[in-house]
Design an enzyme around this catalytic site. Structure first.
Site, PDB file in Angstrom:
ATOM      1  N   GLU A  37     -60.362 -52.035 -75.439  1.00 57.74           N
ATOM      2  CA  GLU A  37     -58.918 -52.171 -75.578  1.00 57.74           C
ATOM      3  C   GLU A  37     -58.558 -53.396 -76.416  1.00 57.74           C
ATOM      4  O   GLU A  37     -57.661 -53.345 -77.265  1.00 57.74           O
ATOM      5  CB  GLU A  37     -58.269 -52.278 -74.191  1.00 57.74           C
ATOM      6  N   GLY A  41     -98.113 -41.207 -62.950  1.00 51.20           N
ATOM      7  CA  GLY A  41     -98.699 -39.874 -63.044  1.00 51.20           C
ATOM      8  C   GLY A  41     -98.068 -38.849 -62.106  1.00 51.20           C
ATOM      9  O   GLY A  41     -96.961 -39.014 -61.591  1.00 51.20           O
ATOM     10  N   CYS A  44     -58.309 -56.022 -68.823  1.00 52.51           N
ATOM     11  CA  CYS A  44     -57.683 -55.297 -69.930  1.00 52.51           C
ATOM     12  C   CYS A  44     -56.318 -54.746 -69.508  1.00 52.51           C
ATOM     13  O   CYS A  44     -55.420 -54.595 -70.351  1.00 52.51           O
ATOM     14  CB  CYS A  44     -58.589 -54.168 -70.402  1.00 52.51           C
ATOM     15  N   HIS A  68     -63.774 -56.121 -74.766  1.00 53.77           N
ATOM     16  CA  HIS A  68     -63.745 -54.714 -74.388  1.00 53.77           C
ATOM     17  C   HIS A  68     -63.060 -53.870 -75.459  1.00 53.77           C
ATOM     18  O   HIS A  68     -62.444 -54.388 -76.398  1.00 53.77           O
ATOM     19  CB  HIS A  68     -63.045 -54.554 -73.042  1.00 53.77           C
ATOM     20  N   CYS A  87     -60.064 -52.132 -67.021  1.00 52.90           N
ATOM     21  CA  CYS A  87     -60.463 -52.994 -65.903  1.00 52.90           C
ATOM     22  C   CYS A  87     -59.280 -53.818 -65.416  1.00 52.90           C
ATOM     23  O   CYS A  87     -58.349 -54.127 -66.171  1.00 52.90           O
ATOM     24  CB  CYS A  87     -61.619 -53.905 -66.306  1.00 52.90           C
TER      25      CYS A  87
END
Length: 347
Positions: free
Chosen positions: A53, A288, A89, A51, A80
């Site tokens: 951090e 569509g 983290c 991550h 987290c």
């Protein structure tokens, strides 16, 4: 701009670098600051990887390690507090004895959502939150919508002539110019999936990939209730993951997945439910008209991007969808092609 805002803007710049590589995780940037000097930076680079951090702390020079405990950590999203693909983290921040953490916004993911901030506070770390909050939420709008509303972020897109014809009944109508076609392929690479109906595939035989862009291909989602699309059409080329929603068959055939839905229910909601359960955070709906209008009528959409060829007129053809509850955000012009970007207004 305050120093907090300045450093948070840097976090957002770093986070943006991870675009296209971290979903379904959010884009996150982190900056470590000692006495108005940045001594570490990091961002979430790859889904499943370390991550922001962690990368930020790892970037600190060995000579600056002694400064970490007296530094402030800026993070564009709440750290987290749970074990996922990586350790929490928040635990690492506590271990590093950082004195202050500045957070742009809380993480809406239910396993975090305030728990990271509370864990840091309980460890005696000063918390400042809400710095550049709107910008941080905008950056990760797909992630926020997905977790808050339990559905993918929905982008509607269509091209129309100057008299609002989207296509012809029996043959393909080429509306966008080459420049805009490349832009559309970039849009495709930005989203997790692309959704079309049966008639669009039978008329246009599209590839629904991002070949004109440098990003990844989206998952192809095709509505074909009666399985009437021939097997030699591009959607069956096995070059990307494809899901065919139908009422007859439920099976996996390599990268082709046949998903059976109840013909008595509203397929708009069933498809969105399936996307949520399969962690597809965003959908580009390309048509569509009937399919696009179903999202508009139910007011279940987030953005609409409308391409108009100002020099093309089609007397007879399929009329384009009618926007509802829209707010025009911006307009771009590429020769005779105009792109209008709309946002849904909550009603």
């Amino acid at each position: 701009m305050t120093n907090d805002s300045l450093y948070m803007q840097r976090c957002l710049q770093l986070a943006e670098i991870g675009r296209g590589n971290v979903a379904p995780n959010p884009m996150v940037g982190a900056v470590l600051v000692y006495h108005d000097q940045i001594i570490g930076e990091g961002y979430h680079q790859q889904y499943g990887g370390t991550h922001a951090e962690v990368n930020c702390f790892n970037s600190v020079k060995s000579s600056d390690e002694k400064l970490v405990e007296a530094s402030a950590l800026y993070v564009s999203l709440e750290p987290c507090a749970h074990f996922g693909k990586t350790p929490p983290c928040a635990d690492l921040i506590i271990q590093k004895k950082v004195k202050k953490v500045v957070v742009a916004c809380r993480d809406p993911f239910e396993q975090v959502n305030g728990k990271g901030i509370e864990k840091l506070k309980a460890a005696g770390i000063e918390i400042v939150s809400g710095v550049c909050e709107e910008e941080a939420q905008e950056l990760n709008k797909r992630f926020f919508i997905f977790h808050q509303l339990k559905r993918p972020y929905i982008v509607l897109k269509w091209a129309q002539t100057n008299n609002k014809v989207i296509g012809l009944e029996d043959k393909r109508l080429l509306i966008s110019n080459d420049v805009v076609n490349k832009i559309v392929h970039t849009w495709r690479s930005d989203e997790a999936a692309i959704l079309v109906g049966t008639k669009t595939v039978l008329t246009d035989n599209p590839k629904l990939n991002a070949r004109l862009a440098t990003g990844k291909n989206p998952v192809r989602l095709v509505i074909d209730k009666a399985l009437s699309i021939p097997g030699n059409f591009h959607i069956y080329d096995r070059l990307q993951e494809t899901v065919v929603f139908n009422v007859r068959n439920e099976k996996n055939d390599g990268c082709i997945k046949y998903t059976k839905l109840d013909n008595q229910d509203d397929w708009t909601f069933l498809i969105l439910k399936w996307c949520y359960e399969n962690k597809l955070q965003s959908i580009l709906v390309e048509g569509g008209t009937k399919l696009l209008q179903s999202f508009l009528d139910k007011n279940i959409w987030d953005e609409a991007r409308v391409i108009t060829n100002l020099s093309m007129h089609a007397p007879d053809g399929i009329q384009a969808p009618n926007l509802k509850s829209e707010q025009l955000i911006t307009t771009e012009q590429f020769e005779d092609n105009r792109i209008q970007y709309f946002r849904r207004v909550n009603s």
